[in-house]
Design a protein around this motif. Structure first.
Motif, PDB file in Angstrom:
ATOM      1  N   SER A   1       0.766  -1.169  -0.201  1.00  0.00           N
ATOM      2  CA  SER A   1      -0.059   0.338   0.012  1.00  0.00           C
ATOM      3  C   SER A   1       0.483   1.701   0.427  1.00  0.00           C
ATOM      4  CB  SER A   1      -0.934   0.047   1.138  1.00  0.00           C
ATOM      5  OG  SER A   1       0.309   0.407   2.460  1.00  0.00           O
ATOM      6  N   GLU A   2       2.116   0.905  -0.431  1.00  0.00           N
ATOM      7  CA  GLU A   2       3.208   2.394  -0.301  1.00  0.00           C
ATOM      8  C   GLU A   2       3.525   2.771  -1.373  1.00  0.00           C
ATOM      9  OE1 GLU A   2       6.326   2.128   2.228  1.00  0.00           O
ATOM     10  OE2 GLU A   2       5.535   1.281   3.662  1.00  0.00           O
ATOM     11  N   LEU A   3       4.358   3.690  -1.733  1.00  0.00           N
ATOM     12  CA  LEU A   3       4.265   4.421  -3.474  1.00  0.00           C
ATOM     13  C   LEU A   3       5.884   3.961  -3.022  1.00  0.00           C
ATOM     14  CD1 LEU A   3       2.304   7.418  -4.073  1.00  0.00           C
ATOM     15  CD2 LEU A   3       2.681   4.989  -5.285  1.00  0.00           C
TER      16      LEU A   3
ATOM     17  N   VAL B   1      -1.274   1.331  -6.692  1.00  0.00           N
ATOM     18  CA  VAL B   1      -1.353   1.301  -5.338  1.00  0.00           C
ATOM     19  C   VAL B   1      -3.033   1.459  -5.456  1.00  0.00           C
ATOM     20  CG1 VAL B   1      -0.391   2.250  -3.193  1.00  0.00           C
ATOM     21  CG2 VAL B   1       1.320   1.917  -4.980  1.00  0.00           C
ATOM     22  N   ASN B   2      -2.938   0.259  -4.115  1.00  0.00           N
ATOM     23  CA  ASN B   2      -4.477   1.027  -3.564  1.00  0.00           C
ATOM     24  C   ASN B   2      -5.269   0.693  -4.684  1.00  0.00           C
ATOM     25  OD1 ASN B   2      -4.003   1.264  -0.623  1.00  0.00           O
ATOM     26  ND2 ASN B   2      -3.952   3.132  -0.718  1.00  0.00           N
TER      27      ASN B   2
ATOM     28  N   LEU C   1      -3.411   4.400  -7.586  1.00  0.00           N
ATOM     29  CA  LEU C   1      -2.093   5.132  -7.550  1.00  0.00           C
ATOM     30  C   LEU C   1      -1.239   4.906  -8.125  1.00  0.00           C
ATOM     31  CD1 LEU C   1      -2.405   6.143  -3.393  1.00  0.00           C
ATOM     32  CD2 LEU C   1      -3.391   7.554  -5.002  1.00  0.00           C
TER      33      LEU C   1
END
Ligand SMILES: *[C@@H]1O[C@H](CO)[C@@H](O)[C@H](O)[C@H]1NC(C)=O
Ligand SMILES: *[C@@H]1O[C@H](CO)[C@@H](O)[C@H](O)[C@H]1NC(C)=O
Ligand SMILES: *[C@@H]1O[C@H](CO)[C@@H](O)[C@H](O)[C@H]1NC(C)=O
Length: 342
Positions: A290-292, A324-325, A328
């Protein structure tokens, strides 16, 4: 081919990357990391695919989308690295890159109509020579039989041939970079994608050391090795040995082997860097689904100078293939991981 000089495209961080004092005990995770270079919002769907490092410390980053470009990034830890671009004619995407002789590199690429959608019959291999101030490029071989050329590895210092993973055909080719002749070097079931995978990707990254071909299988998130002869051909009748399967990541792009024989894996759609020693469970050292932080990371490389010998550079495709999510994405970038004490 044309080469154009750019000064500084876009930077996430303008502060210099400070190296902490060497730690004596094992560093905790996540490891310290900084984005040292990122494309700007005019290239929202950009994708960096692979990375090699020159002996002078310049990073050579290949682009898969939108163009067949090699970004040369100098002074990567200065806080204001400079980038120049070398483009390859006859392709719109590049993948693996390896140094074949001092400052001479081999890259694989071709035409793409979408993410992981090569135009059949367009794969090829080029040489890019950085020995003079203006880099020059040369077509080594067109490989119409290839499906999706991917990781590239030098066989040895005495060989002008390279091994190239073909993710589309689930095999590894041997390509003589002087004559352009190519042949199948290794083709084993461990290179096949999983039948039930959404995106069918088997063999991806390759490395050669101590008489073995190391390769990973993306869908299996696993690394194997197989003995090869001096020419780089599989030793007959020997089966690949499974070395490690990631504990967390469900996917693996390229990998790197460190001095201790540990595997550093870019997990691409898992958005992490995961380190495996082949015995204990592997460890996520940076990022999360869930991170960039390292979203859509594709490959890694060691720094080659005194100043960055504890740095591992990671390149990304900005999670374009798997946001992401769910939504994103970001432009392609290069992240420096400080592995001091790890
Ligand atoms: C990509 O290629 C297109 C077409 O040749 C060109 O207009 C564009 O400037 C290139 N972009 C980059 C970032 O090199
Ligand atoms: C896909 O196949 C592999 C190996 O056959 C299996 O381990 C895995 O659980 C399967 N995945 C799904 C989603 O069915
Ligand atoms: C993704 O979603 C999770 C859960 O809501 C959130 O904690 C995280 O910050 C999100 N990631 C980004 C990059 O916004």
């Amino acid at each position: 081919m044309y080469a154009s000089m750019l000064t500084l495209l876009a930077l996430a961080s303008k502060t210099a990357f400070a190296l902490p004092a060497p730690a004596e005990q094992t560093a905790g995770v996540p490891l310290p990391a900084h984005t040292i270079f990122q494309l700007d919002d005019t290239l929202p769907n950009s994708w960096f695919e692979n990375i090699a490092v020159r002996r002078n410390g310049d990073l050579l980053v290949t682009m898969l989308m939108p163009n067949a470009s090699i970004y040369s990034i100098s002074e990567p830890l200065s806080g204001s690295p400079k980038a120049s671009i070398t483009n390859i004619d006859g392709a719109n995407g590049l993948l693996g890159i390896t140094e074949i002789s001092p400052d001479v590199f081999i890259v694989a690429g071709g035409q793409f109509s979408g993410i992981a959608e090569p135009v059949p019959g367009t794969m090829a291999v080029w040489e890019v020579d950085f020995r003079k101030e203006e880099p020059t490029t040369r077509l080594v071989a067109k490989m119409p039989e290839a499906g999706l050329l991917n990781g590239v590895a030098t066989i040895s210092r005495c060989s002008s041939a390279v091994l190239i993973a073909d993710t589309g055909m689930s095999r590894v080719w041997r390509v003589d970079t002087v004559t352009g002749a190519y042949e199948i070097a290794v083709e084993v079931p461990e290179m096949l994608p999983l039948a039930n995978a959404t995106l069918q990707l088997g063999v991806n990254g390759v490395d050669v050391r101590d008489g073995y071909l190391y390769f990973d299988n993306s869908n299996r998130a696993s690394i194997f090795r197989l003995p090869i002869d001096k020419r780089g051909m599989a030793v007959e009748g020997v089966e690949p040995e499974l070395l490690t399967k990631l504990t967390h990541g469900k996917n693996m792009d390229d990998f790197l082997i460190d001095e201790e024989g540990r595997f550093w894996a870019a997990t691409n759609s898992d958005n992490t860097v995961e380190v495996a020693d082949g015995n204990s469970p592997s460890v996520v050292v940076l990022g999360s689904p869930s991170e960039l932080t390292v979203a859509g990371d594709t490959a890694l490389a060691f720094g080659r100078t005194k100043a960055d010998k504890n740095i591992i550079y990671v390149v990304t495709g900005g999670a374009v293939a798997n946001p992401v999510n769910g939504t994103l994405t970001e432009p392609a970038k290069v992240v420096a991981i400080d592995r001091t004490g790890f």
